[in-house]
Enzyme design. Structure first.
Site, mmCIF file in Angstrom:
data_model
loop_
_atom_site.group_PDB
_atom_site.id
_atom_site.type_symbol
_atom_site.label_atom_id
_atom_site.label_comp_id
_atom_site.label_asym_id
_atom_site.label_seq_id
_atom_site.Cartn_x
_atom_site.Cartn_y
_atom_site.Cartn_z
ATOM 1 N N ALA A 1 0.808 -1.217 0.000
ATOM 2 C CA ALA A 1 0.000 0.000 0.000
ATOM 3 C C ALA A 1 0.844 1.271 0.000
ATOM 4 O O ALA A 1 0.357 2.348 -0.330
ATOM 5 C CB ALA A 1 -0.921 0.010 1.215
ATOM 6 N N LYS A 2 2.104 1.160 0.423
ATOM 7 C CA LYS A 2 3.045 2.286 0.467
ATOM 8 C C LYS A 2 2.450 3.502 1.171
ATOM 9 O O LYS A 2 2.535 4.629 0.704
ATOM 10 C CB LYS A 2 3.515 2.649 -0.944
ATOM 11 N N ARG A 3 1.866 3.265 2.334
ATOM 12 C CA ARG A 3 1.256 4.330 3.107
ATOM 13 C C ARG A 3 2.309 5.065 3.936
ATOM 14 O O ARG A 3 3.392 4.554 4.191
ATOM 15 C CB ARG A 3 0.175 3.772 4.028
#
Length: 278
Positions: A92-94
């Site tokens: 998700a690369k949050r």
């Protein structure tokens, strides 16, 4: 999944393969479009065909979010179908200010509220400690921090040097190392970065590294292992397009298995050479 459980699976399956589930409804075989949920049916068959050959699955969340409510439902069903002996990674690369990161963590880690209970999530660390730490506060979960990525644009910032000559990705690893440890923190390192793995291992000798870029992106598995493998293996090598899109016909799952098996056999060779398995 704990670190020891992950290592056990690597030794048992003689593999450190992670299968990416970047499922694009426009690329899956046409015959699946007759199903109520074509994306989930595609994933279900890929999982069934590869579960004994890999130790992790990594759905790329953008491919599900882009389809709105239907996509989120496909993601929930996909997560539920993942084998419990495989690490589940939300790609998700949050990364945002602390209270927002906490909500992102709850979205992917708290099954009782979101319907998702992933083991790990990829994190963008640019906003610093308060954007990363909320993910590391969930017991039994992993944060996987972007360090040195395989895309061409990764070189725009990640290899820039400070006044002491240290590259940005080195600073990221050294700093985040103080926020977590080898039981809850991994790093994303692209397979196309080759010898940079030796530099990374100076700063993170015992951490697991999630390595995209083998397969369709042209990264070398042998080079990744030469510079990046440690005594516990310490690698999760991801392949996506070369496996899940090996065929667009009715034999897509069978062909996916063939590609996964070829990688697993290469990985077994590397594990044997390193003495991790016998």
């Amino acid at each position: 999944m704990t670190r020891n459980e992950l290592i056990h699976q690597i030794k048992t399956k003689r593999s450190f393969l992670c299968v990416g589930l970047d499922t694009d409804i426009d690329k899956i075989p046409q015959h699946l479009l007759d199903h109520e949920d074509p994306v989930f049916e595609f994933n279900r068959q890929i999982i069934a065909a590869t579960a004994d050959l890999c130790v992790a699955y990594k759905p790329n969340i953008a491919f599900y979010e882009s389809r709105g409510v239907a996509g989120w439902k496909s993601l929930q069903k996909t997560w539920a179908a993942l084998p419990k002996d495989c690490l589940s990674i939300a790609d998700a690369k949050r990364g945002d200010i602390g209270n927002t990161s906490k909500m992102y963590a709850k979205a992917f880690f708290e099954q009782q509220t979101s319907g998702l209970g992933f083991d790990a999530i990829t994190i963008a660390p640019y906003m610093g400690h308060d954007s990363v730490k909320p993910f590391l506060e969930f017991s039994g979960k992993w944060g996987i921090v972007l360090a040195l990525t395989s895309n061409a644009g990764g070189l725009d910032f990640q290899v820039g040097r400070d006044v002491n000559g240290q590259q940005l990705f080195e600073q990221v690893i050294r700093q985040t190392n103080t926020w977590g440890d080898v039981t809850n923190l991994m790093y994303v390192v692209g397979a196309t970065r080759g010898e940079a793995f030796a530099t990374i291992r100076k700063h993170a000798p015992n951490h697991f590294l999630l390595v995209p870029g083998v397969g369709a992106q042209g990264g070398s598995l042998s080079e990744v292992c030469k510079y990046g493998m440690n005594t516990d293996c310490g690698l999760l090598v991801n392949a996506t397009r070369s496996i899940i899109y090996a065929s667009n016909g009715t034999d897509f799952a069978e062909k996916a298995r063939e590609e996964a098996l070829a990688l697993q056999q290469q990985m077994e060779h590397e594990l044997l050479a390193k003495g991790i398995i016998s």
